[in-house]
Motif scaffolding. Structure first.
Motif, PDB file in Angstrom:
ATOM      1  N   ARG A 220       3.762  -3.975  -9.484  1.00  0.00           N
ATOM      2  CA  ARG A 220       4.187  -3.415  -7.997  1.00  0.00           C
ATOM      3  C   ARG A 220       3.338  -3.553  -7.014  1.00  0.00           C
ATOM      4  O   ARG A 220       4.085  -3.982  -5.899  1.00  0.00           O
ATOM      5  CB  ARG A 220       4.296  -1.597  -8.340  1.00  0.00           C
ATOM      6  CG  ARG A 220       5.362  -1.295  -9.118  1.00  0.00           C
ATOM      7  CD  ARG A 220       5.589   0.291  -8.956  1.00  0.00           C
ATOM      8  NE  ARG A 220       6.053   0.729 -10.228  1.00  0.00           N
ATOM      9  CZ  ARG A 220       7.459   1.010 -10.355  1.00  0.00           C
ATOM     10  NH1 ARG A 220       8.335   0.299  -9.397  1.00  0.00           N
ATOM     11  NH2 ARG A 220       7.974   1.259 -11.254  1.00  0.00           N
ATOM     12  N   ARG A 221       2.185  -3.736  -7.129  1.00  0.00           N
ATOM     13  CA  ARG A 221       1.194  -3.905  -5.874  1.00  0.00           C
ATOM     14  C   ARG A 221       1.201  -5.458  -5.374  1.00  0.00           C
ATOM     15  O   ARG A 221       1.467  -5.714  -4.224  1.00  0.00           O
ATOM     16  CB  ARG A 221      -0.091  -3.788  -6.515  1.00  0.00           C
ATOM     17  CG  ARG A 221      -1.017  -3.242  -5.423  1.00  0.00           C
ATOM     18  CD  ARG A 221      -2.498  -3.091  -6.021  1.00  0.00           C
ATOM     19  NE  ARG A 221      -3.026  -3.604  -7.037  1.00  0.00           N
ATOM     20  CZ  ARG A 221      -3.370  -3.246  -8.310  1.00  0.00           C
ATOM     21  NH1 ARG A 221      -2.962  -2.167  -8.523  1.00  0.00           N
ATOM     22  NH2 ARG A 221      -3.879  -4.091  -9.041  1.00  0.00           N
ATOM     23  N   ARG A 224       5.119  -7.298  -3.602  1.00  0.00           N
ATOM     24  CA  ARG A 224       5.903  -7.161  -2.013  1.00  0.00           C
ATOM     25  C   ARG A 224       7.202  -6.755  -2.107  1.00  0.00           C
ATOM     26  O   ARG A 224       7.776  -7.404  -1.347  1.00  0.00           O
ATOM     27  CB  ARG A 224       5.365  -8.354  -1.483  1.00  0.00           C
ATOM     28  CG  ARG A 224       4.053  -8.450  -1.490  1.00  0.00           C
ATOM     29  CD  ARG A 224       3.500  -9.525  -0.317  1.00  0.00           C
ATOM     30  NE  ARG A 224       3.483 -10.860  -0.594  1.00  0.00           N
ATOM     31  CZ  ARG A 224       4.075 -11.884   0.090  1.00  0.00           C
ATOM     32  NH1 ARG A 224       4.286 -11.641   1.286  1.00  0.00           N
ATOM     33  NH2 ARG A 224       3.581 -13.170  -0.260  1.00  0.00           N
ATOM     34  N   GLY A 225       7.491  -5.865  -3.071  1.00  0.00           N
ATOM     35  CA  GLY A 225       9.223  -5.507  -2.994  1.00  0.00           C
ATOM     36  C   GLY A 225      10.138  -6.362  -3.751  1.00  0.00           C
ATOM     37  O   GLY A 225      11.165  -5.838  -3.840  1.00  0.00           O
ATOM     38  N   GLN A 503       2.548  -1.586   8.719  1.00  0.00           N
ATOM     39  CA  GLN A 503       3.254  -0.693   7.751  1.00  0.00           C
ATOM     40  C   GLN A 503       4.663  -1.223   7.588  1.00  0.00           C
ATOM     41  O   GLN A 503       4.790  -1.633   6.381  1.00  0.00           O
ATOM     42  CB  GLN A 503       2.880   0.784   7.864  1.00  0.00           C
ATOM     43  CG  GLN A 503       3.605   1.532   6.938  1.00  0.00           C
ATOM     44  CD  GLN A 503       3.789   2.793   7.254  1.00  0.00           C
ATOM     45  OE1 GLN A 503       3.471   3.536   8.149  1.00  0.00           O
ATOM     46  NE2 GLN A 503       5.101   3.472   6.653  1.00  0.00           N
ATOM     47  N   VAL A 504       5.358  -1.366   8.442  1.00  0.00           N
ATOM     48  CA  VAL A 504       6.781  -1.594   8.791  1.00  0.00           C
ATOM     49  C   VAL A 504       6.697  -3.208   8.164  1.00  0.00           C
ATOM     50  O   VAL A 504       7.798  -3.622   7.093  1.00  0.00           O
ATOM     51  CB  VAL A 504       7.545  -1.601   9.733  1.00  0.00           C
ATOM     52  CG1 VAL A 504       8.773  -1.977   9.873  1.00  0.00           C
ATOM     53  CG2 VAL A 504       7.489  -0.048  10.465  1.00  0.00           C
ATOM     54  N   GLU A 506       4.871  -4.863   6.249  1.00  0.00           N
ATOM     55  CA  GLU A 506       4.270  -5.072   5.070  1.00  0.00           C
ATOM     56  C   GLU A 506       5.285  -4.522   4.014  1.00  0.00           C
ATOM     57  O   GLU A 506       5.559  -4.884   2.939  1.00  0.00           O
ATOM     58  CB  GLU A 506       2.817  -4.455   4.810  1.00  0.00           C
ATOM     59  CG  GLU A 506       1.726  -5.375   5.407  1.00  0.00           C
ATOM     60  CD  GLU A 506       0.456  -4.672   5.779  1.00  0.00           C
ATOM     61  OE1 GLU A 506       0.127  -3.642   5.055  1.00  0.00           O
ATOM     62  OE2 GLU A 506      -0.255  -5.178   6.504  1.00  0.00           O
ATOM     63  N   GLU A 507       5.907  -3.378   4.266  1.00  0.00           N
ATOM     64  CA  GLU A 507       6.961  -2.741   3.377  1.00  0.00           C
ATOM     65  C   GLU A 507       8.230  -3.824   3.490  1.00  0.00           C
ATOM     66  O   GLU A 507       8.790  -4.008   2.327  1.00  0.00           O
ATOM     67  CB  GLU A 507       7.522  -1.385   4.263  1.00  0.00           C
ATOM     68  CG  GLU A 507       6.538  -0.199   3.678  1.00  0.00           C
ATOM     69  CD  GLU A 507       6.881   1.067   4.486  1.00  0.00           C
ATOM     70  OE1 GLU A 507       6.076   1.676   4.540  1.00  0.00           O
ATOM     71  OE2 GLU A 507       8.163   0.963   5.019  1.00  0.00           O
ATOM     72  N   HIS A 612      11.143   2.454  12.358  1.00  0.00           N
ATOM     73  CA  HIS A 612      11.251   1.311  11.450  1.00  0.00           C
ATOM     74  C   HIS A 612      12.060   0.204  11.892  1.00  0.00           C
ATOM     75  O   HIS A 612      11.844  -1.029  11.999  1.00  0.00           O
ATOM     76  CB  HIS A 612      11.633   1.815   9.985  1.00  0.00           C
ATOM     77  CG  HIS A 612      10.509   1.978   8.975  1.00  0.00           C
ATOM     78  ND1 HIS A 612       9.732   3.034   9.255  1.00  0.00           N
ATOM     79  CD2 HIS A 612      10.285   1.455   7.996  1.00  0.00           C
ATOM     80  CE1 HIS A 612       8.986   2.909   8.134  1.00  0.00           C
ATOM     81  NE2 HIS A 612       9.146   1.760   7.282  1.00  0.00           N
TER      82      HIS A 612
END
Ligand code: 3H9
Length: 719
Positions: A220-221, A224-225, A503-504, A506-507, A612
């Motif tokens: 999961r880490r 990256r989605g 954050q946005v 990286e998400e 976002h």
């Protein structure tokens, strides 16, 4: 597709014949089913060998078929039928057995591999899982930990490693098919019950629950989605916890979800995009298949800073003789030490001898007189680079290719300094140059197809994915980065924080948000460029940092930070704060938040709530818009070139396919409509103004990305 012959009297030999990689297309599957039936029905045949023609076993399912309607016999029952056969079936693996190809081999009762063969289940890299029983058979054969490693990473393993895992039964240096035929004769009468992997219990370590938990967290880490690596863990967990049939059912369910996902489509597009960039073309009509490269035996690198060192290592590791030149004695000493260390560490990792003897160091540019190709890697300063090119032109033999590792300067200006401007191209490496896969090969108006072909081939030899691009400020990658960075700064001015913007992003899947990335690369790099461009100066009339330049909005925030000595990680302060200079752990900095508040107050900017959607749309769509301009200008030949550059050079998440593919997924009409919206709100930001090509693509009914080149051609012919 699958040819059948009887050899040595009693062995049915099925040869997969479908160049280039014997992929399991519908016709191939039909061929295998038919030939197996024939082998099983002939009473003289006591055992069967499956092999592939031209030294390649099988590259797996035919990826080209994925988008369309499936036809022909399905893979899973075909493999089950092979496993259930009453006569022993031996896979003779040469070259590769990947994905469905390895799953086919796992359905066989024995596997013999050539020592140079590579095997693996790379489905995860295509947004899938090994969906023809691979996720259930592999853990039963080699154990859960090793299967998890292979299936979640998709890595290819050598025959020796496969033997160690128990994935193959024997390896050989001889003719694999002959060895397999003899083997098949020997085992013709052996019982097969113990050879059917689907009947094996899945042996698990005692702490299997902990193992799955740890692997799931790691996946999961790092994903990256991306969803496929997670589904791969779930499928192997099913193998470990459920009977085979139920595990297969779970594999089918997970595969069905992945197969129709946008991520699988993006990753499969990207698979072909990576190959498409090798088929480069120039606006002059010169192409990869009509332009022959000239062999390079000896190369030189001028300037042994960070980039020059990485380039030297990349060349030496690939076996080139390198003359490495650094005029400053102290720098040269430091570089020698650093390069040796890099070579030694790399050699240790790969289990080979370090290529230290490939490099000759020198302080004098005269020492490059006899090389075939030079890569200049001095500071990013046009005056300095021009001087170096004048010297090189005087020193080198007339046939030497002169290349500049510039990240965005005008190649034509450098070419003009030389006797043979047609031999000058840009070779834009990415830091660290011996690690990063991307190379932009930049042709100027005078660059010859010979020079481009030679640089592209050199890139391939040193393990890079090379993309040929035209000459303009920033080329493709950095030109598109400019509006992206610019929007990130504007968002800070308007009320966002660096943490939120990062954050946005990286998400979304970037390895690092824009501000953490700037801190890592050093804020001073861009500052120097802006100063050279006369941008990073206060307004002479007010003495204030200006927010408008040449009628366009400009944010001086980065310049103001640099004036405070905040250069990022290396100074321990930048958009974030760090425990000490050089530390990599970014923490939000209250100083920066007050600084932003004061800045907004000074410029009468009212902070508004930024969400976002606004961060993503403004950063990504402005970058994408620039991508369309690049296509319109003919700087990149097609969207694949841009996407490959962004995935390999700028950590764009591969499961979104690249910026241009992402735009196609979002819908070009939506991208256009949002750009229009933002441009209306910010008319002093030209990068938000939708470009002509984007409008044209929307007006032509939003053709699929594979058809964009036709529209681009039309638009360019009208210019
Ligand atoms: C799968 O198997 C799913 C199953 O688990 C379950 C299904 C139910 N199909 O890379 P190259 C083409 S998923 C179609 O330049 P190399 C490639 O496009 C599949 N075409 O050569 C290129 O065409 P072109 C799992 C394929 O020597 C040409 O072959 N398998 C396929 O550097 C040469 O390729 C994989 O993920 C394919 N499967 O590398 C393996 N493979 O000349 C994917 C290749 O027109 N393939 N082509 O550009 C590879 O990793 C590399 O191609 C390989 C050869 C290592 C095989």
């Amino acid at each position: 597709m699958a040819q059948y012959t009887r050899v040595s009297g009693s062995v049915g030999l099925i040869t997969l014949q479908s160049p280039p990689v014997n992929a399991l297309s519908a016709a191939m599957r039909q061929g295998i089913v038919d030939m197996m039936q024939r082998a099983l029905s002939e009473p003289e045949v006591k055992s069967v060998v499956i092999c592939g023609q031209n030294g390649i076993f099988c590259g797996g399912a035919d990826i080209k078929e994925f988008g369309g309607q499936m036809s022909g016999p399905p893979l899973i029952p075909m493999i089950h039928a092979i496993e259930a056969a009453s006569k022993p079936v031996v896979a003779a693996i040469e070259g590769i057995a990947l994905g469905g190809g390895l799953e086919l081999a796992l359905g066989c009762h024995y596997r013999i591999a050539h020592s140079k063969a590579r095997v693996g289940l790379p489905e995860v890299t295509l947004g899938l899982l090994p969906g023809a029983g691979g996720s259930q058979r592999l853990p039963r054969l080699i154990g859960v930990p090793a299967a998890l490693d292979l299936i979640t990473t998709g890595r290819h393993v050598t025959a020796a490693e496969a033997l160690k895992f128990g994935l193959v039964d024997q390896i050989t240096d001889h003719n694999t098919v002959n060895v397999a035929v003899k083997f098949a004769q020997r085992v013709a009468d052996q019982p097969l019950d113990a050879r059917r992997i689907s009947t094996y219990p899945c042996l698990c370590p005692s702490d299997v629950a902990v193992l799955f938990e740890e692997v799931m967290q790691r996946v999961r880490r790092t994903a990256r989605g991306a969803i496929a690596p997670i589904a791969c863990v779930q499928a192997v967990r099913a193998a470990a916890t459920l009977p085979y049939n139920q595990g297969m059912e779970r594999e089918r369910e997970l595969m069905a979800t992945l197969f129709t996902s946008g991520q699988a489509r993006a990753l499969q597009y990207f698979f072909f995009a990576q190959r498409a960039v090798g088929r480069w073309s120039m606006p002059s009509g010169a192409r990869w298949d009509t332009s022959k490269p000239r062999p390079v035996h000896k190369a030189a690198v001028i300037g042994l800073g960070t980039m020059g060192r990485g380039i030297t290592v990349a060349l030496a590791q690939a076996g080139f003789s390198v003359v490495a030149v650094e005029t400053q004695e102290k720098q040269l000493m430091e570089a020698k030490q650093a390069i040796s260390g890099m070579l030694e560490r790399g050699a240790k990792r790969r289990g080979v001898a370090p290529a230290l003897d490939k490099i000759n160091y020198g302080r004098n540019i005269q020492s490059v007189a006899d090389v075939d190709l030079v890569i200049e890697a001095v500071f990013e300063d046009m005056a300095l680079k021009k001087k170096v090119f004048q010297q090189l032109s005087a020193v080198c033999k007339p046939s030497t290719f002169l290349c500049s590792n510039t990240s965005g300067l005008d190649i034509d200006q450098l070419a003009c300094q030389t006797r043979n401007p047609e031999l000058v191209v840009g070779m834009h490496f990415f830091a660290p140059a011996h690690v990063m896969k991307l190379l932009e090969v930049v042709y100027g108006p005078k660059s010859s197809p010979l020079a481009v072909a030679t640089a592209m081939q050199l890139g391939k030899k040193i393990g890079k994915v090379s993309v040929a691009v035209g000459n303009c400020r920033g080329f493709v990658g950095n030109r598109m980065l400019k509006p992206y960075l610019e929007q990130a700064l504007f968002l800070l001015e308007e009320g966002a924080t660096p943490e939120f913007v990062d954050q946005v992003l990286e998400e979304f899947g970037f390895a690092m948000g824009v501000f953490r990335m700037s801190d890592l690369s050093g804020l001073d790099v861009g500052w120097k460029v802006r100063m050279a461009d006369g941008l990073a100066m206060p307004d002479p009339t007010t003495g204030q940092p200006t927010r408008l330049r040449q009628g366009r909005r400009y944010s001086p925030l980065g310049d103001l930070l640099c004036e405070q000595g905040r250069f990022g990680q290396k100074t321990g302060r930048g958009w974030y704060q760090y425990d000490k200079p050089g530390s990599q752990v970014a923490k939000p900095d209250p100083w920066l938040h007050s600084f932003l508040d004061e800045y907004r107050a000074r410029h009468a900017l009212v902070a508004h709530r930024i969400d976002h959607q606004e961060v993503l749309e403004r950063c990504l769509y402005s970058m994408i818009n620039e991508g369309f301009r690049i296509l319109e200008d003919g700087i990149a030949a097609g969207p694949e070139d841009i996407d490959v550059i962004y995935v390999f050079g700028y950590s764009w998440p591969r499961h979104h396919g690249g910026p241009m593919f992402y735009a196609a997924t979002v819908g070009l009409n939506k991208v256009l409509e949002r750009l229009e919206h933002y441009y209306q709100a910010h008319p002093d930001v030209p990068s938000l103004q939708p470009c002509h090509l984007l409008r044209k693509l929307v007006a032509s009914g939003r053709p699929p990305i594979q058809k964009w080149r036709e529209v681009i051609k039309k638009v360019r012919s009208q210019l």
